[in-house]
Design an enzyme around this catalytic site. Sequence first.
Site, short mmCIF file in Angstrom:
data_model
loop_
_atom_site.label_atom_id
_atom_site.label_comp_id
_atom_site.label_asym_id
_atom_site.label_seq_id
_atom_site.Cartn_x
_atom_site.Cartn_y
_atom_site.Cartn_z
N HIS A 167 25.81 7.40 51.61
CA HIS A 167 25.33 6.16 50.99
C HIS A 167 25.03 5.18 52.10
CE1 HIS A 167 24.90 3.20 47.69
NE2 HIS A 167 25.27 2.35 48.64
N CYS A 168 23.77 4.74 52.16
CA CYS A 168 23.33 3.85 53.24
C CYS A 168 23.31 2.41 52.76
CB CYS A 168 21.95 4.27 53.73
SG CYS A 168 21.35 3.24 55.10
N PRO A 169 24.17 1.54 53.29
CA PRO A 169 24.17 0.14 52.86
C PRO A 169 22.93 -0.61 53.32
CG PRO A 169 25.69 0.45 54.69
CD PRO A 169 25.23 1.81 54.30
N GLY A 172 20.57 0.17 50.62
CA GLY A 172 21.16 -0.08 49.31
C GLY A 172 21.00 1.07 48.35
#
Length: 345
Positions: A167-169, A172
């Site tokens: 999951h890439c912040p 998003g």
Amino acid sequence: MAERVYQVWKGRNIFFCKGRLIFGPDAKSLIITLLLIVVPVVIFCTNVARNLLHEFPTYNSGYIILVVTILFTIYVLVLLFLTSARDPGLVPRNSYPPEEEICYESSTLADVGGRHTPTPRLPRTKEVSVNGFSVKVKYCDTCMIYRPPRCSHCSVCDNCVERFDHHCPWVGQCIGLRNYRYFFLFVSSSALLCIFIFAMSAWNVKFLMDDYGTPWKAMKESPASVILIVYSFIFLWFVGGLTCFHLYLIGRNQTTYENFRYGAANRHNVYDQGCLKNFLEVFCTMTKPSRNNFQAYQQEEMPMRITREVKIDDSEGDSRTKVHDNLEIDNDLLKISQRRDAVNS
């Protein structure tokens, strides 16, 4: 009034345009990412590129630098949008445990209504075949499905994602089967944009040094060039290193999740088809269609007719129990068959 799928979706995703655009719960971080890209480019175009226009007066060659910068920035932003605003490979949830996997053990009897009936059990794992090898897939308690191979449940989005990478912040969104290609292109293109801005800013300082004689006077004349050189150099280490890391993963047909969980020295990677085929799989295959039609109307599900305690066997010998209310016990297997016939008809 019937609701659409995106309106009743149980994950933490954020939907726009009636389910056509799907973001992760931390979609607000996209604003930071956009600013990190757009602000330096605006400074470059209004200061450095404008000064370079006067350095190449012949045939207006300096305008090429300005046009390339704008077009390449738009390309990077489009890749960012394709990465963050699409279904990454979400696996639909079940409302009930999979009936076909439930087995009844006569050795464990439940006393219900004065009768002894076998207790239904759901195995914690089951084996599937991948490229001729046997692979164990786990049961997800939240989604009530057996996860497909390479699928994992994202704790941020609260969804099972096919070929889950991470999951890439910064975008998003989860990175999975359907948006990994665009994620890699976004990261690698951002690295090239950093190199371009770094080189052009350094070139501008060089021209100013020729005019003013010393580096200090040149930097004083164009502090924006110095700021962009430092900025692009720092971020190049980040996006450049990330590009190299994912090139390594693509060559091994491995995800970030698998690399951190099993290590780089995993010799039993059943998905590795050789470096060339691994790259072709990522960049030269059709993107699989989404498993979800978020704009469709939610279909009413027939209530499950089995209920009693359903025990989920753990691989370590423990067991978990799920109790479903308002379910009848009589003639379980017969009613399962009847419900399947009704759904198929």
